[in-house]
Design an enzyme around this catalytic site. Sequence first.
Site, PDB file in Angstrom:
ATOM      1  N   ASP A   1      -4.241   2.379  -1.565  1.00 32.07           N
ATOM      2  CA  ASP A   1      -3.674   3.645  -2.035  1.00 32.07           C
ATOM      3  C   ASP A   1      -4.605   4.778  -1.606  1.00 32.07           C
ATOM      4  O   ASP A   1      -5.611   5.068  -2.264  1.00 32.07           O
ATOM      5  CB  ASP A   1      -3.523   3.624  -3.551  1.00 32.07           C
TER       6      ASP A   1
ATOM      7  N   SER B   1       0.835  -1.200   0.000  1.00 30.45           N
ATOM      8  CA  SER B   1       0.000   0.000   0.000  1.00 30.45           C
ATOM      9  C   SER B   1       0.868   1.248   0.000  1.00 30.45           C
ATOM     10  O   SER B   1       2.082   1.182   0.187  1.00 30.45           O
ATOM     11  CB  SER B   1      -0.899   0.015   1.247  1.00 30.45           C
TER      12      SER B   1
ATOM     13  N   SER C   1      -3.415  -3.370  -3.040  1.00 31.20           N
ATOM     14  CA  SER C   1      -2.740  -2.154  -2.609  1.00 31.20           C
ATOM     15  C   SER C   1      -3.731  -1.134  -2.067  1.00 31.20           C
ATOM     16  O   SER C   1      -4.668  -0.734  -2.757  1.00 31.20           O
ATOM     17  CB  SER C   1      -1.969  -1.544  -3.792  1.00 31.20           C
TER      18      SER C   1
END
Length: 395
Positions: A313, A273, A311
């Site tokens: 984000d 991340s 991930s």
Amino acid sequence: MYRHRPILFLIGLLLLLPLPSHAQDKPTKVRARDMGVPFDGTPGRFNAITDVPGVLVGHTTLISGDGKLVIGKGPVRTGVTAILPRGRDSMNDAVFAGWFSQNGNGEMTGTTWVEESGFLEGPVMITNTHSVGVVRDAVIQWRVAHGQPDPTGYWWSLPVVAETWDGWLNDINGFHVKADDAFHAIDTAHHGMVEEGSVGGGTGMVCNGYKGGIGTASRVAEGKFGSYTVGVLVQCNYGSRQNLRIAGIPVGREISSEDPYAYQPSEISERGSIIVVIATDAPLMSQQLKRLARRVSLGLGRNGSISGNGSGDIFIAFSTANPHAEGADKPVDVKMLPNDKLDPIFAATVQSVEESIVNAMIAAETMTGIENHKVIALPRDKLREVLKKYNRLTK
């Protein structure tokens, strides 16, 4: 090995004092520009989020133990990072803010109220995935202990705390981050140069198949209505090596090295991340700041991110302009830039995000953590060779 924690109340009081100017001005590690990596735009004095007047950054870095994982004992490779929008007044004077999730496999607490109110109250804290709760509670404790925002210290609070996962190097289920560590990060926050690489919340992070962590950069944005500064801080723990691009060159495919994850080669999927914090002194409203937060994705794309399924984000942007706009008991006048004059601010954001990530990877050093898991640093000499091959070095 080292472990930073405040021990005595007296030490805590001393740490509230500003650092000497020389301690703030001297870079402690090589940065991307020092190596000749080219970037667009003009950076501020420190090329850091602290170039935005009033913004402070502090870290608590926790490193101890080696070898076999013993849950609750270590090895420990983690920490906390604090970003204070208005310095010591951050708890009393909210800033206009906006946030954006490019991919939601992660956590940033307090964002529903940021979305609803348009304000960020207090600091932005970043730590590891399983320490969000203790850091969130610690911010409230700190606020009450310091009598903010009123002398009784009693108030309502929804702190903003974000995370990335450091469980490949750190005993993440050992819950080693304590309230004192969050206090320390807040109390030692300072102006000037920002420590980068394997520090604070970024201590145990992996980025694009190499050691990751904390990175920062800034840009001076010139426009019709004057000069403004945009500063960015990242905690990067995302990406795959095959996608990594620096200065437009696919360096991840050019530099061969061992995979950080023994059970899954870094070429298979985008992992981890990234948390990005954007600060500016440009007078922007919350919706404009959300637009700024969305531009982070373009900076990530410059470095090759596809924002993969796993991930998280998540990005937040705030403006230090318009002090005392929130909490007033009467109508207040606020200033804002016209939407059609925001392009220099957008460009500064994209450029700062791109450079912050590269700064984080270059500052980070090879680290060995639990079960002797080893994550190597991005080889600086090989990076220069590749960029030279493509005629991309500035020196």
